[in-house]
Write an enzyme that holds these catalytic residues in place. Sequence first.
Site, PDB file in Angstrom:
ATOM      1  N   GLY A 213      11.075  -2.641  -1.996  1.00  0.00           N
ATOM      2  CA  GLY A 213      10.525  -3.625  -3.178  1.00  0.00           C
ATOM      3  C   GLY A 213      11.152  -3.549  -4.809  1.00  0.00           C
ATOM      4  O   GLY A 213      11.219  -4.813  -4.525  1.00  0.00           O
ATOM      5  N   GLY A 214      11.948  -2.677  -4.930  1.00  0.00           N
ATOM      6  CA  GLY A 214      12.597  -2.826  -5.619  1.00  0.00           C
ATOM      7  C   GLY A 214      13.954  -3.757  -5.682  1.00  0.00           C
ATOM      8  O   GLY A 214      14.436  -4.602  -6.599  1.00  0.00           O
ATOM      9  N   GLU A 233      14.142   2.021 -10.746  1.00  0.00           N
ATOM     10  CA  GLU A 233      14.277   3.114 -10.285  1.00  0.00           C
ATOM     11  C   GLU A 233      13.637   3.359  -9.024  1.00  0.00           C
ATOM     12  O   GLU A 233      12.593   2.723  -8.294  1.00  0.00           O
ATOM     13  CB  GLU A 233      13.385   4.262 -10.965  1.00  0.00           C
ATOM     14  CG  GLU A 233      13.570   5.650 -10.852  1.00  0.00           C
ATOM     15  CD  GLU A 233      12.368   6.578 -10.624  1.00  0.00           C
ATOM     16  OE1 GLU A 233      11.801   6.763 -11.940  1.00  0.00           O
ATOM     17  OE2 GLU A 233      11.863   7.633  -9.760  1.00  0.00           O
ATOM     18  N   CYS A 270       9.460  11.297  -7.248  1.00  0.00           N
ATOM     19  CA  CYS A 270      10.734  10.470  -6.653  1.00  0.00           C
ATOM     20  C   CYS A 270      11.590  11.757  -7.764  1.00  0.00           C
ATOM     21  O   CYS A 270      12.579  11.507  -6.619  1.00  0.00           O
ATOM     22  CB  CYS A 270      10.794   9.692  -8.227  1.00  0.00           C
ATOM     23  SG  CYS A 270      10.183   9.569  -9.849  1.00  0.00           S
TER      24      CYS A 270
HETATM   25  P1  NAP Z   1       6.353  -0.784  -4.077  1.00  0.00           P
HETATM   26  O1  NAP Z   1       5.604  -0.913  -2.666  1.00  0.00           O
HETATM   27  O2  NAP Z   1       7.891  -0.605  -4.127  1.00  0.00           O
HETATM   28  O3  NAP Z   1       5.450  -1.042  -4.533  1.00  0.00           O
HETATM   29  C1  NAP Z   1       5.626  -1.285  -6.485  1.00  0.00           C
HETATM   30  C2  NAP Z   1       5.377  -2.479  -6.917  1.00  0.00           C
HETATM   31  O4  NAP Z   1       6.040  -3.935  -6.674  1.00  0.00           O
HETATM   32  C3  NAP Z   1       4.007  -2.929  -7.509  1.00  0.00           C
HETATM   33  O5  NAP Z   1       3.300  -3.507  -7.660  1.00  0.00           O
HETATM   34  C4  NAP Z   1       4.070  -3.841  -5.278  1.00  0.00           C
HETATM   35  O6  NAP Z   1       3.090  -4.364  -5.409  1.00  0.00           O
HETATM   36  C5  NAP Z   1       5.427  -4.734  -6.375  1.00  0.00           C
HETATM   37  N1  NAP Z   1       5.888  -4.660  -4.787  1.00  0.00           N
HETATM   38  C6  NAP Z   1       7.184  -4.043  -3.622  1.00  0.00           C
HETATM   39  N2  NAP Z   1       6.891  -4.394  -3.313  1.00  0.00           N
HETATM   40  C7  NAP Z   1       7.223  -6.008  -3.483  1.00  0.00           C
HETATM   41  C8  NAP Z   1       8.299  -7.085  -3.263  1.00  0.00           C
HETATM   42  N3  NAP Z   1       8.902  -7.426  -2.027  1.00  0.00           N
HETATM   43  N4  NAP Z   1       7.452  -8.710  -3.673  1.00  0.00           N
HETATM   44  C9  NAP Z   1       7.565  -8.146  -4.856  1.00  0.00           C
HETATM   45  N5  NAP Z   1       7.159  -7.204  -5.317  1.00  0.00           N
HETATM   46  C10 NAP Z   1       6.418  -6.027  -4.769  1.00  0.00           C
HETATM   47  O7  NAP Z   1       6.263   1.177  -4.094  1.00  0.00           O
HETATM   48  P2  NAP Z   1       4.573   1.985  -4.069  1.00  0.00           P
HETATM   49  O8  NAP Z   1       3.873   1.098  -4.107  1.00  0.00           O
HETATM   50  O9  NAP Z   1       5.193   3.133  -5.390  1.00  0.00           O
HETATM   51  O10 NAP Z   1       4.995   2.721  -2.791  1.00  0.00           O
HETATM   52  C11 NAP Z   1       4.907   2.184  -1.756  1.00  0.00           C
HETATM   53  C12 NAP Z   1       6.006   2.702  -1.153  1.00  0.00           C
HETATM   54  O11 NAP Z   1       7.640   2.838  -1.243  1.00  0.00           O
HETATM   55  C13 NAP Z   1       5.651   4.273  -0.293  1.00  0.00           C
HETATM   56  O12 NAP Z   1       5.123   4.427   0.985  1.00  0.00           O
HETATM   57  C14 NAP Z   1       6.802   5.124  -0.510  1.00  0.00           C
HETATM   58  O13 NAP Z   1       6.976   5.530   0.999  1.00  0.00           O
HETATM   59  C15 NAP Z   1       7.683   4.397  -1.150  1.00  0.00           C
HETATM   60  N6  NAP Z   1       8.177   4.783  -2.163  1.00  0.00           N
HETATM   61  C16 NAP Z   1       7.743   4.882  -3.127  1.00  0.00           C
HETATM   62  C17 NAP Z   1       8.481   5.610  -4.466  1.00  0.00           C
HETATM   63  C18 NAP Z   1       7.325   5.450  -5.904  1.00  0.00           C
HETATM   64  O14 NAP Z   1       8.296   6.778  -6.376  1.00  0.00           O
HETATM   65  N7  NAP Z   1       6.514   5.335  -6.223  1.00  0.00           N
HETATM   66  C19 NAP Z   1       9.196   6.351  -4.257  1.00  0.00           C
HETATM   67  C20 NAP Z   1      10.110   6.138  -3.441  1.00  0.00           C
HETATM   68  C21 NAP Z   1       9.257   5.997  -2.372  1.00  0.00           C
HETATM   69  P3  NAP Z   1       1.656  -4.801  -5.169  1.00  0.00           P
HETATM   70  O15 NAP Z   1       1.462  -4.067  -6.004  1.00  0.00           O
HETATM   71  O16 NAP Z   1       1.055  -5.731  -5.036  1.00  0.00           O
HETATM   72  O17 NAP Z   1       2.131  -3.525  -4.003  1.00  0.00           O
END
Ligand code: NAP
Length: 468
Positions: A213-214, A233, A270
């Site tokens: 996502g990041g 991050e 994290c």
């Molecule tokens: P995330 O999926 O990256 O989501 C964070 C934010 O970014 C959310 O607002 C999400 O929207 C948005 N987003 C994500 N992908 C996007 C894209 N391709 N285009 C536009 N916006 C996007 O992170 P998360 O929800 O914290 O965690 C999801 C997965 O990431 C978990 O399964 C975990 O394994 C992994 N992860 C998380 C972290 C952490 O510190 N949070 C660290 C490492 C790994 P939405 O709200 O609509 O989803």
Amino acid sequence: MTDHQDPSLRAIDQVVAKAVEAADVWGESMPVVRANLLRGLADVLEQHQQDLVAIADRESGLGAVRLNGEVARTAYQLRGFAEEVEAGVPYRRVEDEAVTGAPPAGRPRLARVQRPLGPVAMFSASNFPFAFSVLGGDTASALAAGCPVVVKVHSGHPELSRAVFELASSVIRAQGLPEGVLTLVGNTSRAGGIYLVQHPGIAAVAFTGSYQGGKALWQAANERPRPVPFFGELGSINPLVVLPAALEKDSESLARTLAGSITLGCGQFCTSPGVIVLLESSASRRFVAQLVEDIAPIGTHRMLTPGMQKGFEAAVATVAEYATPVFDKAADGAGPAPRLLAADAASFIANPHLREEMFGPAALVVTADSLSQVIEVLDVIGGTLTTTLWGVDEPSEANRKLVRAAERVSGRVLFGGVPTGVAVCHAQQHGGPWPSSTVPQSTSVGYAALERFLRPVALQDAPAWVLG
Ligand code: NAP
């Protein structure tokens, strides 16, 4: 930006327009005004703590103890940033008097001031519904720097985000500040997130979340006609090195502490220690056996979202394909079972799949046959928020090399304790080389976080009224 058919994109235009409108007033606000708002936000959170924690628990499953602690941390850092503002930190300037004569010694009068970047798009994190969400560290530091904040709600806690936002808006109204100082983009599509990052009214982005996502959002920020800073991050596997000197001292309590850290909050931090690096020895084998014994009785709670649990199981399955299971019990509650896997250092160095982040209660034990191989393990990790070194108390050349390697790859190096739990203070550094952070010179926790949102401007021979 343009006329859209999509109402969610029109809504983004509207909130960004409000933020842009508020930018000058907020950017030029006096310390007392900014500090009052930050304290008012801390107060309102605490006044409604019980109700907010109930919503947060329903949405996140993190439990009242952890969530109350998070409210305390969030209020603490809002007040901490108020003190930074009152101490004049965002208003600091450096002045050089004019020197007559020819350059290079001769020069005009210069004042280097700091100006807020402008509206910041802030993507809330899933795993900190208070401390890295609507009124979390990114918002507090951006507001302290004089930047309006446009919050992108995390889909994992929409009701809580809305409730906190309504309370914050009431404080902003009561203090007579422009509505656009803090605005909210509700649940939007992924395209909406990209649209926000690329909106011409947005001057910087703060993000905490996954690598995928990041990276997508970071790319979007960089593909703009005029790219903007993206403080992301994105993920970290946090190696923890256990050397013989530590095992000789107190192997049992170290194993217990580590078991608690790996499983804390169902591993959804994290800074969770994801790779445990040991030197091949019988003491190391005993330590791992003890770790297994300590992890076995620990129960986990449900993960933040079903998607998170799915992501965790998928990451474990990837690592497990190339590693040996050390501990693998059946899940006995709402959450996933904790997992321990093992691999030798040579495989870890050669195989990137073994370096995948298992975001949840799991760690990989990596056994090295020399200290130089431990350094290779750290170097191949390359970028991580933390590295923990247990047992480097002596100032030997070998230990020096290890500390140097740890500093090379991480923003925070621990010589005791565990990496989970990040103190909010001046000396904190939460960020490191890619992928732990997109801007390794910056921190997203601690008071230095506000510097991310300030841009230096040199004022040359400025009239007195400009300097104020
Ligand atoms: P995330 O999926 O990256 O989501 C964070 C934010 O970014 C959310 O607002 C999400 O929207 C948005 N987003 C994500 N992908 C996007 C894209 N391709 N285009 C536009 N916006 C996007 O992170 P998360 O929800 O914290 O965690 C999801 C997965 O990431 C978990 O399964 C975990 O394994 C992994 N992860 C998380 C972290 C952490 O510190 N949070 C660290 C490492 C790994 P939405 O709200 O609509 O989803």
